[in-house]
Design a protein around this motif. Sequence first.
Motif, short mmCIF file in Angstrom:
data_model
loop_
_atom_site.label_atom_id
_atom_site.label_comp_id
_atom_site.label_asym_id
_atom_site.label_seq_id
_atom_site.Cartn_x
_atom_site.Cartn_y
_atom_site.Cartn_z
N UNK A 98 0.83 -1.20 0.00
CA UNK A 98 0.00 0.00 0.00
C UNK A 98 0.86 1.25 0.00
N UNK A 99 2.16 1.07 0.26
CA UNK A 99 3.10 2.17 0.36
C UNK A 99 4.38 1.75 -0.35
N UNK A 100 4.82 2.53 -1.33
CA UNK A 100 6.06 2.26 -2.06
C UNK A 100 7.08 3.34 -1.70
N UNK A 101 8.20 2.93 -1.15
CA UNK A 101 9.27 3.85 -0.78
C UNK A 101 10.44 3.65 -1.72
N UNK A 102 10.88 4.73 -2.35
CA UNK A 102 11.92 4.65 -3.38
C UNK A 102 13.10 5.54 -3.03
N UNK A 103 14.08 5.02 -2.29
CA UNK A 103 15.30 5.79 -2.09
C UNK A 103 16.12 5.74 -3.38
N UNK A 104 16.52 6.89 -3.86
CA UNK A 104 17.23 6.96 -5.15
C UNK A 104 18.70 7.26 -4.94
N UNK A 105 19.50 6.87 -5.91
CA UNK A 105 20.92 7.19 -5.92
C UNK A 105 21.05 8.44 -6.78
N UNK A 106 21.36 9.56 -6.16
CA UNK A 106 21.42 10.82 -6.90
C UNK A 106 20.02 11.30 -7.24
N UNK A 107 19.88 11.97 -8.35
CA UNK A 107 18.58 12.40 -8.83
C UNK A 107 17.97 11.29 -9.66
N UNK A 108 16.88 11.58 -10.29
CA UNK A 108 16.24 10.58 -11.14
C UNK A 108 15.86 11.24 -12.46
N UNK A 109 15.60 10.42 -13.43
CA UNK A 109 15.25 10.93 -14.74
C UNK A 109 13.75 11.18 -14.84
N UNK A 110 13.34 11.82 -15.90
CA UNK A 110 11.91 12.00 -16.17
C UNK A 110 11.24 10.63 -16.33
#
Length: 191
Positions: free
Chosen positions: A117-129
């Motif tokens: 029900x909850x998606x957590x997305x830690x990213x490395x740096x920024x992210x693309x479109x």
Amino acid sequence: MKQIITLAAVGLPACHENTAGRMAGFVRAAARQGAELALFPVVSLDEKDVRAVARAAAEHGVYAAFGLETGGAVCSPSGDIWRGTGLWQSPWGPAALLTGAEPDEAQALNALRQGARLLLCPLRGGASRRADTRLTVCAARAVVAAAGSAGGVLGPVGAGEGPVWYVGGLCGAPGLQLYTADLSISEGGAT
């Protein structure tokens, strides 16, 4: 199971000096703003630093989630540390910690099939479109949060023709940023 989550997405640029101390400061700031969970990007921490973040989460009564070089971690208000990827049981129901340089659509869809029900997305740096698009697709079925060096997004909120992102964007200028929002989680996903 809680239906509302007050979530903070922390934009934290990569830095190799006192990362755990900076994260502890953001955990404190997120708690002051009423957040129940603070989401950070992928960070480089050793075991001692992970435990320091867990102590800060316990001291301030919030969850702290972040990506690591391999997998990720969720520190609970009780001081426990959950490690890995995939689903973990949260007060809001099944939650998924999606790790990698960008959200992986297959990983997200698998988590949704398993009832996240909850998606957590830690990213490395920024992210693309492209990553923004992937998150938007998933937001139709769950609350999504992402944090990277260039900021964070939380969503969706409101009803209508599509998800409306509360704050931020992943393709901005790097900087220390803390975004907080109250998000509703219904039985059918996010509302």
